[in-house]
Write a protein that holds these residues in place. Structure first.
Motif, short mmCIF file in Angstrom:
data_model
loop_
_atom_site.label_atom_id
_atom_site.label_comp_id
_atom_site.label_asym_id
_atom_site.label_seq_id
_atom_site.Cartn_x
_atom_site.Cartn_y
_atom_site.Cartn_z
N GLY A 60 0.76 -1.68 0.12
CA GLY A 60 -0.35 0.35 0.18
C GLY A 60 1.08 1.01 -0.27
N THR A 61 0.29 2.35 -0.16
CA THR A 61 0.98 3.81 0.10
C THR A 61 1.53 4.20 0.95
OG1 THR A 61 -0.24 4.16 -1.77
CG2 THR A 61 0.55 6.59 -0.93
N TYR B 125 -3.65 14.60 2.31
CA TYR B 125 -3.97 13.26 2.22
C TYR B 125 -3.67 12.86 3.76
CZ TYR B 125 -4.11 8.00 1.64
OH TYR B 125 -4.27 6.58 1.56
N TYR C 162 5.92 15.82 0.78
CA TYR C 162 5.10 14.83 0.24
C TYR C 162 4.08 15.28 -0.88
CZ TYR C 162 0.60 12.06 0.18
OH TYR C 162 0.06 11.33 -1.13
N THR D 34 1.02 15.36 -4.91
CA THR D 34 0.77 14.59 -5.43
C THR D 34 -0.02 15.65 -6.52
OG1 THR D 34 -1.74 15.28 -4.36
CG2 THR D 34 -1.17 13.59 -3.72
N PHE E 28 -5.02 15.43 -3.99
CA PHE E 28 -5.89 14.90 -3.41
C PHE E 28 -5.89 16.35 -2.05
CE2 PHE E 28 -7.47 12.77 -0.21
CZ PHE E 28 -8.72 11.93 -0.36
N ASP F 228 3.42 11.40 -5.33
CA ASP F 228 1.97 9.70 -4.95
C ASP F 228 1.33 10.10 -6.22
OD1 ASP F 228 0.00 8.11 -4.24
OD2 ASP F 228 -0.21 9.31 -2.30
N TYR G 158 -0.89 8.41 -7.39
CA TYR G 158 -2.62 7.66 -6.66
C TYR G 158 -3.85 7.65 -8.12
CZ TYR G 158 -5.30 11.49 -5.81
OH TYR G 158 -5.92 12.25 -6.32
N THR H 219 0.10 3.20 -7.01
CA THR H 219 -0.75 1.72 -6.25
C THR H 219 -2.17 1.02 -7.34
OG1 THR H 219 -2.42 1.47 -4.32
CG2 THR H 219 -2.85 3.60 -5.78
N SER I 100 -4.70 0.17 -6.09
CA SER I 100 -5.87 -0.27 -5.65
C SER I 100 -6.91 0.89 -6.16
CB SER I 100 -5.86 0.52 -4.13
OG SER I 100 -5.21 -0.09 -3.19
N LYS I 101 -6.36 1.50 -6.76
CA LYS I 101 -7.61 2.26 -8.09
C LYS I 101 -7.32 1.62 -9.12
CE LYS I 101 -7.25 4.82 -4.60
NZ LYS I 101 -7.63 5.21 -3.73
C1 LIG Z 1 -3.97 10.47 -2.19
C2 LIG Z 1 -4.16 9.00 -2.18
N1 LIG Z 1 -2.93 8.20 -1.75
C3 LIG Z 1 -2.67 7.25 -2.28
C4 LIG Z 1 -4.00 6.48 -1.47
C5 LIG Z 1 -4.20 5.12 -1.28
O1 LIG Z 1 -3.41 4.25 -1.80
P1 LIG Z 1 -3.16 2.28 -0.98
O2 LIG Z 1 -4.57 1.65 -1.08
O3 LIG Z 1 -2.22 1.77 -1.91
O4 LIG Z 1 -3.00 2.89 0.14
C6 LIG Z 1 -4.98 7.03 -1.66
C7 LIG Z 1 -6.26 6.50 -1.63
O5 LIG Z 1 -7.68 6.91 -1.30
C8 LIG Z 1 -5.14 8.97 -1.59
O6 LIG Z 1 -6.34 9.16 -1.56
#
Ligand SMILES: Cc1ncc(COP(=O)(O)O)c(C=O)c1O
Length: 492
Positions: A206-207, A232, A271, A273, A278, A306, A308, A336, A338-339
């Protein structure tokens, strides 16, 4: 998805009932939930008579036993009253809340916590989980019905059947499965212009792990980390738990303000985005990126980029990743699956500069194990065989339509009373309501109408400017999006 609004008795009740035959709950539970919510929100008034189970079943095109089971559950909990021969009614008094669980005795004091442990304990943890809702606009979840089940299960089964010994053993490299690192490096070079070789890639769960590794390797407690504000929450929590201070970079409606970086005083890490801030959704332009990279190079400060959700852009060409713009700047690049696939896979990655590859691998070995090698091997094939890029292309279309439905509904119901902010990308957008109403009251009214509406306050380090909300659209069908916005507007 069935959405019935036009029948006579339902017109009297003035709300639609949404049942999803493909949803995770059986239809009678969905019906129970919809009606219970309507009773609690006052959309079904005390004394109001409900249609017979036969009529309801006909209208909703469900079986009569589905309707009967839904009613029975509501009657047994006191949300409906069945009067023999005259029908089913909403009672005049609703059931009392269930008695609170008996208090547990306070646990015995545990061992003394470290500073880190005390900071984590003081921080208070995640926000309370929101109750399940059909109209949940929380950001971050992709469309789970669209998960590419067929190719994924085929590839996973392929590796499970073969069960190659190296996939069942600990694995030779703490950075993760070699073929997956190759496939990720290749994908990032192609799709995001990231400069990287496979030995710079770490496969993570995970991030959050990327943040943890970057903080451990680069920042002492008491030192400063820059991050966007609003930003975030996962990053904010990790930085504060590490004992670092935060230098906020204001991310207002007009974009990101980098001026605080010029103040004297060392900053160990920033850090950011940049491709889809975000949560405001703004994109850092090329001059901003170059300024950041020059700043990082001159000061010897690392940037953690990041990236994401930047696979999803609905207008124009995406800006390439910041990491690829300057080979000399110390950039760590996190992404990631995840998305683009599903959060439950727990698969993400971090690309580190070559000088950090060895130490990052060692830190990884000390702090955690890699994700399941079988799933890493399946993902490597998934990327190599082109499924990932096909899936992303398809989802771009799906999400573009969802975003369009959201923008249209917001404009139809709120008109000039709402401003839509951010770039046409990602899986959520930010809005600012202009009617001066209290944010907490708006969230409460939305909840009473069955809608989860995340306010901006939770993303800000200090007080949030009023009227700001986030609307995630990726996990909701256009019909649910339209109905969710209608409920928001009707809730006042
Ligand atoms: C800015 C940002 N980075 C990372 C993530 C999540 O990544 P991971 O699911 O890999 O932890 C999110 C999830 O919503 C996000 O909004």
């Amino acid at each position: 998805m069935r959405n019935y609004q036009s029948t006579s008795w339902m017109a009297a009740m003035d709300f639609p009932i949404l049942l999803d035959p493909a949803g995770p709950l059986p239809l009678h539970r969905q019906l129970y939930r919809e009606l219970r919510q309507a009773i609690l929100a006052g959309r079904l008034a005390p004394g109001q008579r409900l249609p017979s189970t036969r009529a309801l079943a006909r209208q909703l095109e469900v079986s009569r036993s589905t309707a009967a089971l839904g009613y029975e559950q509501l009657v047994s909990e006191g949300y409906l009253e069945a009067a023999r021969g005259s029908g089913t009614f909403v009672p005049h008094t609703l059931p009392a809340a269930p008695p609170a669980a008996p208090r547990r005795p306070a646990p015995a004091p545990g061992p003394r916590l470290s500073r880190f442990g005390r900071r984590v304990a003081a921080e208070g943890g995640e926000d309370a989980p929101v109750p399940p809702s059909f109209y949940d606009f929380s950001p971050g979840c992709p469309s789970l019905e669209d998960f590419p089940r067929a190719p994924w299960s085929r590839l996973l089964a392929r590796h499970a059947r073969r069960a190659e010994p190296e996939l069942l053993d600990y694995g030779p490299d703490p950075r993760g499965h070699g073929p997956l690192r190759e496939a990720i490096a290749d994908y990032l070079r192609r799709s995001r212009a990231v400069r990287c070789a496979a030995d710079q890639v770490l496969v993570l769960s995970g991030t959050q792990q990327a943040l943890d590794l970057a903080l451990r390797l680069l920042v002492e407690p008491g030192e400063t980390v820059a991050m966007e504000d609003p930003g975030y929450p996962g990053a904010r929590r990790a930085i504060l738990a590490h004992g670092a201070r935060i230098l906020p970079l204001p991310a207002g409606d007009a974009g990101l303000d980098l001026a605080p970086l010029e103040r004297p005083g060392a900053c160990r890490l920033a850090y950011l985005t940049p491709s889809h801030q975000f949560p405001t959704g703004s994109v850092l332009d090329l001059p901003g990126r170059l300024r950041l990279l020059a700043w990082a190079r001159e000061r010897g400060t690392a940037l953690l980029e990041d990236d994401y959700d930047s696979e999803f852009r609905y207008r124009g060409r995406p800006l390439p990743a910041m990491q690829g713009l300057d080979p000399e700047a110390p950039v760590l690049y996190a992404g990631t699956f995840s998305k683009v696939l599903a959060p439950a896979l727990h698969l993400a990655y971090l690309v580190v500069p070559p000088a950090l590859a060895e130490v990052a691998a060692r830190a990884r070995r000390l702090t955690s194990r890699e994700p399941s090698a079988l799933e890493q091997a399946a993902l490597a094939d998934f990327i190599r065989e082109g499924h990932l890029e096909r899936h992303v292309r398809r989802m771009r279309g799906v999400y573009a339509r969802r975003r369009e439905a959201l923008v249209e509904s917001l404009l139809r119901h709120f008109g000039a009373g709402v401003t839509i902010l951010g770039d046409a990308g990602g899986m959520h957008l930010m809005v600012r309501f202009r009617d001066g109403r209290d944010d907490a009251a708006r969230v409460r009214r939305a909840a009473a109408a069955g809608v989860v509406l995340p306010a901006m306050a939770r993303y800000h380090l200090g007080p949030a400017p009023p009227g700001g909300f986030i609307l995630g659209f990726a996990g909701l069908s256009p019909a649910r999006i339209r109905e969710g916005v209608r409920r928001l507007a009707a809730g006042g």
